[in-house]
Design a protein around this motif. Structure first.
Motif, PDB file in Angstrom:
ATOM      1  N   LEU A 342       0.847  -1.180   0.000  1.00  0.00           N
ATOM      2  CA  LEU A 342       0.000   0.000   0.000  1.00  0.00           C
ATOM      3  C   LEU A 342       0.883   1.230   0.000  1.00  0.00           C
ATOM      4  N   GLY A 343       0.701   2.096  -1.003  1.00  0.00           N
ATOM      5  CA  GLY A 343       1.528   3.291  -1.086  1.00  0.00           C
ATOM      6  C   GLY A 343       0.788   4.417  -1.768  1.00  0.00           C
ATOM      7  N   ASP A 344       1.436   5.563  -1.859  1.00  0.00           N
ATOM      8  CA  ASP A 344       0.813   6.725  -2.503  1.00  0.00           C
ATOM      9  C   ASP A 344       1.441   7.034  -3.852  1.00  0.00           C
ATOM     10  N   THR A 345       2.225   6.076  -4.366  1.00  0.00           N
ATOM     11  CA  THR A 345       2.879   6.265  -5.659  1.00  0.00           C
ATOM     12  C   THR A 345       2.272   5.334  -6.692  1.00  0.00           C
ATOM     13  N   PRO A 346       1.854   5.832  -7.843  1.00  0.00           N
ATOM     14  CA  PRO A 346       1.296   4.952  -8.880  1.00  0.00           C
ATOM     15  C   PRO A 346       2.302   3.881  -9.295  1.00  0.00           C
ATOM     16  N   ALA A 347       1.790   2.702  -9.629  1.00  0.00           N
ATOM     17  CA  ALA A 347       2.627   1.584 -10.066  1.00  0.00           C
ATOM     18  C   ALA A 347       1.847   0.772 -11.091  1.00  0.00           C
ATOM     19  N   PRO A 348       2.550   0.161 -12.060  1.00  0.00           N
ATOM     20  CA  PRO A 348       1.859  -0.642 -13.074  1.00  0.00           C
ATOM     21  C   PRO A 348       1.018  -1.742 -12.431  1.00  0.00           C
ATOM     22  N   GLY A 349      -0.242  -1.829 -12.831  1.00  0.00           N
ATOM     23  CA  GLY A 349      -1.122  -2.877 -12.338  1.00  0.00           C
ATOM     24  C   GLY A 349      -1.719  -2.611 -10.983  1.00  0.00           C
ATOM     25  N   ALA A 350      -1.363  -1.502 -10.337  1.00  0.00           N
ATOM     26  CA  ALA A 350      -1.880  -1.217  -8.997  1.00  0.00           C
ATOM     27  C   ALA A 350      -3.328  -0.751  -9.083  1.00  0.00           C
ATOM     28  N   LEU A 351      -4.083  -1.020  -8.018  1.00  0.00           N
ATOM     29  CA  LEU A 351      -5.467  -0.578  -7.901  1.00  0.00           C
ATOM     30  C   LEU A 351      -5.479   0.798  -7.233  1.00  0.00           C
ATOM     31  N   ALA A 352      -6.096   1.785  -7.864  1.00  0.00           N
ATOM     32  CA  ALA A 352      -6.187   3.131  -7.302  1.00  0.00           C
ATOM     33  C   ALA A 352      -7.477   3.232  -6.498  1.00  0.00           C
ATOM     34  N   VAL A 353      -7.350   3.460  -5.189  1.00  0.00           N
ATOM     35  CA  VAL A 353      -8.523   3.467  -4.312  1.00  0.00           C
ATOM     36  C   VAL A 353      -8.459   4.663  -3.362  1.00  0.00           C
ATOM     37  N   ARG A 354      -9.567   4.916  -2.676  1.00  0.00           N
ATOM     38  CA  ARG A 354      -9.604   5.998  -1.702  1.00  0.00           C
ATOM     39  C   ARG A 354      -8.964   5.547  -0.395  1.00  0.00           C
ATOM     40  N   PRO A 355      -8.435   6.445   0.390  1.00  0.00           N
ATOM     41  CA  PRO A 355      -7.873   6.060   1.684  1.00  0.00           C
ATOM     42  C   PRO A 355      -8.962   5.528   2.608  1.00  0.00           C
ATOM     43  N   GLY A 356      -8.531   4.709   3.570  1.00  0.00           N
ATOM     44  CA  GLY A 356      -9.482   4.165   4.519  1.00  0.00           C
ATOM     45  C   GLY A 356      -8.928   2.948   5.220  1.00  0.00           C
ATOM     46  N   ALA A 357      -9.811   2.251   5.933  1.00  0.00           N
ATOM     47  CA  ALA A 357      -9.427   1.038   6.669  1.00  0.00           C
ATOM     48  C   ALA A 357      -9.509  -0.150   5.721  1.00  0.00           C
ATOM     49  N   TRP A 358      -8.369  -0.462   5.080  1.00  0.00           N
ATOM     50  CA  TRP A 358      -8.325  -1.528   4.102  1.00  0.00           C
ATOM     51  C   TRP A 358      -7.892  -2.850   4.758  1.00  0.00           C
ATOM     52  N   SER A 359      -8.438  -3.939   4.247  1.00  0.00           N
ATOM     53  CA  SER A 359      -8.100  -5.289   4.706  1.00  0.00           C
ATOM     54  C   SER A 359      -8.155  -6.218   3.509  1.00  0.00           C
TER      55      SER A 359
END
Length: 432
Positions: A342-359
């Motif tokens: 989980l990061g704030d930098t775009p990466a190939p194939g990454a899912l772009a989502v809103r911040p929050g409590a992810w699991s």
């Protein structure tokens, strides 16, 4: 000194058991008659042929006399200046951890210790003291259990770095060698317990067979030699029909092969699995051949599975997954077989989502997503099917949840509720 009555040099040369000059053989020594004979013989032969021998003894601690056995081997090695390696293990604790019988656990622990020790000292081979009567007993036990040519071929002289220099040597010659060199040895009391099938065969059945034919062990071993050569030839024929790598096989390749080769092809394919072919039986190979005709799925030993779809039979071991929902933190996360970042930098194939409590967790049948631009919520099962993910692979697909609700799936998309609300306020979920 009397001339040694064991002469295994020709047998060792025949099967390539002699290490190069300066090489080492690691000898497994329990302290019993057979292994003491083997250790002494290899020590003397090494002095003639220019190689050295080391001894390895695993103390199972399962009998009151276990320490006595270790000390005897240690003393033998000290007298001959033979390097000695030993370890102690708690077999009963390993039984619980490995979920195996005591006998299977002891054997596995012993061979793991031997291989580890051989690797650490750079030994060319590991030698065990199986002899001609051991071979005959093995063949008979395999016959009683029901087996094919591979089982009736008995103990191989050489396999995966394990050599059996005494496999062509009769027990009587070992007894004579022990007497000629006045070698001490210990007797394992459990060898007299006829509750064990091999002990009963050796102590009660084999003497009866010898009254019928005194050469019975020789003849049984000769039969094993013949079957081993034939079995190796058939295995080579079966292997030539398999792909060079992988555990997938076109069904027509299997079903067009001669019937005698099909179980061998399937056995060799199963050997490529990480779990090996342990606990596979003739019934499993018959079921796999039927699966190649009908299609579908089949559970196999060791957690493996078989799938026949679109003309291809595939053996696989499901990915190890986390059975429970696991919170994710910024940075790298290891959850079961998944490596998630989980990061704030775009990466190939990454899912772009809103911040929050992810699991993250495995998929559930009730899961669904409302993808942006779609006409409403659709089941994840259907979405995965549309994207070509077969049923047997769905458990390995991670479902990323926002506040406990399925919100993003690699290869499928992000739920409309989890899409970033504004540029720059985005978390990127990357799966490795």
């Amino acid at each position: 000194m009397s001339k040694p009555v064991v002469d295994a040099a020709a047998w060792m040369e025949r099967f390539g058991m002699l290490p190069p000059p300066g090489g080492t053989i690691l000898c497994a020594v329990s302290g019993g008659r057979d292994s003491v004979c083997l250790l002494d013989y290899l020590w003397r032969l090494g002095q003639e042929r220019g190689f050295s021998v080391a001894a390895a003894h695993l103390n199972h601690g399962m009998r009151p006399t276990a320490q006595r056995d270790e000390e005897l081997v240690r003393r033998l090695c000290r007298q001959r200046d033979i390097p000695f390696y030993t370890e102690k293990v708690d077999v009963y604790a390993l039984c619980d951890a490995w979920r195996l019988t005591v006998e299977e656990t002891g054997r596995r622990a012993r061979y793991e210790f031997l291989r580890r020790t051989a690797a650490s000292i750079g030994a060319a081979f590991i030698a065990t003291a199986h002899h001609r009567e051991d071979q005959a007993e093995t063949v008979l036990l395999q016959l009683l259990r029901g087996t094919g040519p591979q089982g009736l071929a008995g103990i191989p002289p050489v396999r995966e770095g394990i050599i059996r220099p005494l496999l062509d040597t009769p027990r009587a010659a070992i007894d004579a060698y022990i007497a000629a060199h006045d070698l001490p040895y210990v007797t394992d009391e459990t060898n007299l317990d006829t509750h064990y099938a091999r002990n009963r065969l050796r102590l009660e059945i084999m003497p009866q067979l010898l009254t019928i034919n005194p050469s019975a062990p020789d003849h049984i071993c000769r039969t094993a030699d013949i079957l081993r050569a034939e079995n190796d030839y058939l295995d080579a024929q079966a292997a030539a029909l398999l792909p060079d790598t992988g555990t997938a096989l076109p069904c027509h390749t299997l079903l067009s092969a001669p019937a005698a080769l099909r179980p061998r092809m399937l056995r060799l394919l199963a050997e490529r699995l990480p779990v090996g072919k342990k606990d596979f039986s003739a019934a499993h190979y018959q079921a796999l051949e039927m699966l190649a005709q009908t299609g579908g799925t089949l559970s196999l030993p060791g957690g493996a599975a078989a799938v026949c779809r679109q003309g291809t039979l595939t053996l696989a071991v499901p990915a190890v997954i986390s059975p429970e929902e696991t919170p994710l933190r910024p940075g790298d996360n290891r959850v079961g077989a998944w490596h998630i970042r989980l990061g704030d930098t775009p990466a190939p194939g990454a899912l772009a989502v809103r911040p929050g409590a992810w699991s993250v967790r495995p998929w559930r049948r009730e899961d669904g997503l409302t993808l942006p631009g779609s006409r409403g919520r659709r089941s994840l099962k259907r979405l995965l099917a549309e994207r070509g993910v077969p049923p047997e692979q769905r458990d390995a697909v991670p479902v990323f949840c926002l506040a406990g609700q399925a919100a993003a799936v690699p290869g499928v998309g992000v739920d409309a509720s989890a899409v970033p609300e504004q540029p720059g306020n985005t978390i990127y979920i990357q799966l490795f």
